[in-house]
Design an enzyme around this catalytic site. Structure first.
Site, short mmCIF file in Angstrom:
data_model
loop_
_atom_site.label_atom_id
_atom_site.label_comp_id
_atom_site.label_asym_id
_atom_site.label_seq_id
_atom_site.Cartn_x
_atom_site.Cartn_y
_atom_site.Cartn_z
N HIS A 161 0.84 -1.20 0.00
CA HIS A 161 0.00 0.00 0.00
C HIS A 161 0.87 1.25 0.00
O HIS A 161 1.74 1.41 0.86
CB HIS A 161 -0.93 -0.03 1.22
CG HIS A 161 -1.91 -1.15 1.14
ND1 HIS A 161 -2.24 -1.95 2.22
CD2 HIS A 161 -2.63 -1.62 0.08
CE1 HIS A 161 -3.13 -2.85 1.81
NE2 HIS A 161 -3.38 -2.67 0.52
N GLU A 164 1.80 3.60 3.02
CA GLU A 164 2.38 2.99 4.22
C GLU A 164 3.90 3.02 4.10
O GLU A 164 4.57 1.99 3.98
CB GLU A 164 1.80 1.57 4.38
CG GLU A 164 0.29 1.65 4.58
CD GLU A 164 -0.45 0.32 4.43
OE1 GLU A 164 0.20 -0.74 4.52
OE2 GLU A 164 -1.69 0.35 4.23
N HIS A 288 2.96 -3.75 6.76
CA HIS A 288 1.95 -2.73 6.49
C HIS A 288 1.92 -1.79 7.69
O HIS A 288 2.57 -2.04 8.71
CB HIS A 288 0.55 -3.36 6.38
CG HIS A 288 0.31 -4.17 5.15
ND1 HIS A 288 -0.50 -3.74 4.13
CD2 HIS A 288 0.75 -5.40 4.76
CE1 HIS A 288 -0.56 -4.65 3.17
NE2 HIS A 288 0.19 -5.69 3.53
N GLU A 362 1.25 -5.35 10.97
CA GLU A 362 0.78 -3.96 10.94
C GLU A 362 1.61 -3.19 11.95
O GLU A 362 1.52 -3.39 13.15
CB GLU A 362 -0.71 -3.88 11.32
CG GLU A 362 -1.65 -4.57 10.36
CD GLU A 362 -1.96 -3.75 9.09
OE1 GLU A 362 -1.42 -2.64 8.92
OE2 GLU A 362 -2.74 -4.25 8.27
O1 0X9 Z 1 -6.34 -4.25 4.39
C1 0X9 Z 1 -5.19 -4.70 4.29
O2 0X9 Z 1 -4.74 -5.13 3.24
C2 0X9 Z 1 -4.28 -4.74 5.52
N1 0X9 Z 1 -4.49 -3.58 6.35
S1 0X9 Z 1 -4.01 -2.10 5.84
O3 0X9 Z 1 -4.55 -1.11 6.75
N2 0X9 Z 1 -2.44 -1.99 5.94
O4 0X9 Z 1 -4.43 -1.91 4.50
C3 0X9 Z 1 -4.62 -5.96 6.34
C4 0X9 Z 1 -4.40 -7.26 5.67
C5 0X9 Z 1 -4.85 -8.33 6.58
N3 0X9 Z 1 -4.56 -9.62 6.11
C6 0X9 Z 1 -5.32 -10.67 6.48
N4 0X9 Z 1 -6.43 -10.52 7.11
N5 0X9 Z 1 -4.89 -11.86 6.10
ZN ZN Z 2 -1.49 -1.98 4.08
#
Ligand code: 0X9
Ligand code: ZN
Length: 424
Positions: A161, A164, A288, A362
């Site tokens: 992203h 980030e 992230h 994260e």
């Molecule tokens: O939404 C996302 O892709 C990630 N959070 S962010 O705020 N950095 O965009 C989280 C990804 C989570 N991954 C899984 N749940 N496997």
């Molecule tokens: Zn992200």
């Protein structure tokens, strides 16, 4: 004779200037950022297609436009301003707007510098190109980096992203740390000798550059989706359970979680897929921010994987190692129940395809109230210091044989982190 030629060339140059006067704003090809009031933009829309909107400041809306559009606006007599910001070419180096955070070019330079300083331990290569033509760079770190050895592959990524920025720094600084501390640090030495560590600091370089130069909060890549809408969420485009439902990703191109037209429709995910099939990983980390969480599959459904206990134990250990550095708590658990449902993300695909333990970390801050995606320059060193022991642990986890700090590991049980225990 020479004089005559010089005179003739000069004459030609003067004639050329009259036929092709210098552009007032920018060369015809390429892009610029322009500002227009909302009222003018509304009038503009009556006879023209919409523009790629970046942000608003007061009454002025800023757009990223092809320079041809500027000529068009001029010829239609529209009032507009050209924003005086440095426009990055694909390879243009720059240092100003991103402070200590690494841009695409700065990251590339650093990777090549490291490979030059440590020729036996590091090798840099590209695994593919983005839509805007940038290379997607990986550095391999291992003893005898030039040779493929029968050692476990560990894969570490940042910057799916764009906004980030701190997620670029963890893999990049880890590469540097592994190389510079190989002779002196037992955990590093064991990692470099026992594994092949593949580090990809910027999965989404087009998005990162867009975030640095145009719009800080950009998230997706820079795919043009048609209808004057841009970007696919690279972390919803992997092929396992892609588009499983419309909660964990979106079919709508304007959404921040747009999954793309097809699984692996994007060059970034395609490059990673091809690379990992050639070099199957046993473990993967994807950085992230924000949230201070350690997540693992599944993301697409609120169910536990057959490897849940082992992945939970790894996450718990990493969380403890992180906590011991700065006292900041990173919670952990399966993605679906710990953060939210995601389908088409990297963890699910890597785990489902290779059986590799795949984690999303994260990074700080904890919440929007602590800055959200916007992290300070000071935060780079703090966050890296607290994540380093967990990174060293993670690579070592897959290497058989005596542990690097056996005595420490047999000591008393460490205190558990308090989720969200942040000093700010
Ligand atoms: O939404 C996302 O892709 C990630 N959070 S962010 O705020 N950095 O965009 C989280 C990804 C989570 N991954 C899984 N749940 N496997
Ligand atoms: Zn992200």
């Amino acid at each position: 004779m020479i004089k005559k030629i010089t005179f003739f060339v000069l004459l030609l140059a003067v004639a050329f200037f009259f036929v092709f006067p210098a552009q007032q704003y920018a060369p015809v090809t390429g892009k610029s950022v322009i500002g227009m009031t909302l009222a003018d933009y509304r009038v503009y829309l009556k006879n023209n297609p919409p523009l790629d909107r970046l942000y608003r400041s007061g009454d002025t809306y800023f757009f990223l436009v092809e320079n041809e559009v500027i000529l068009e606006l001029e010829s239609q007599g529209f009032p507009f301003q050209v924003k005086d910001i440095p426009l990055p070419g694909i390879n243009a180096p720059q240092t100003s707007t991103n402070g200590d955070y690494h841009s695409y070019q700065e990251t590339k330079n650093k990777l090549y510098e490291l490979a030059e300083r440590f020729p036996n331990l590091a090798r840099v290569f590209s695994i593919g190109q983005t839509i805007e033509g940038r290379e997607i760079y990986v550095v391999k770190i291992s003893d005898n980096a030039a040779v493929s050895e029968a050692e476990p592959n560990v894969f570490i990524m940042g910057c799916h992203h764009a906004r980030e920025w701190i997620s670029v720094e963890m893999p990049l600084l880890f590469a540097q740390y592994l190389l510079e501390n190989y002779p002196t640090n037992a955990g590093v030495r064991r990692a470099v000798e026992g594994a092949q560590v593949y580090i990809l600091p910027i999965v989404n370089p087009d998005g990162l550059e867009f975030s640095i130069h145009y719009y800080r909060m950009w998230r997706k890549n820079r795919r043009y989706n048609g209808d004057f809408c841009w970007g696919v969420d690279v972390n919803r485009n992997y092929g396992y359970k892609w588009g499983y439902d419309d909660i964990g990703s979106s079919p709508s191109p304007i959404s921040e979680a747009y999954r793309g037209a097809d699984p692996f429709s994007e060059p970034e995910t395609r490059a990673i897929k091809a690379f990992l099939i050639e070099n199957p990983p046993v473990g993967a980390l994807s950085y992230h921010n924000y949230g201070q969480q350690i997540l693992y599959p599944w993301g697409y459904i609120d169910e536990l994987t057959p490897d849940d206990a082992e992945m939970e134990a790894i996450a718990e250990e990493m969380s403890e190692l992180i906590f011991q550095v700065n006292g900041r708590g990173y919670t952990y658990g399966p993605g679906a129940s710990t953060i939210y449902l995601t389908n088409g993300d990297s963890d699910d695909w890597i785990y489902a395809t290779f059986g590799a333990f795949a984690f999303t970390i994260e990074l700080p801050p904890l919440s929007l109230f602590n800055g959200g995606f916007i992290t300070s320059e000071e935060e780079i060193a703090l966050t890296f210091a607290e994540n380093l022991p967990a990174m060293i642990y993670f690579v070592n986890y897959y290497i058989p044989g005596p542990w690097y700090n056996q005595a420490e590991r047999e000591g008393p049980i460490k205190s558990r982190p308090t989720p969200g225990n942040i000093e700010k």
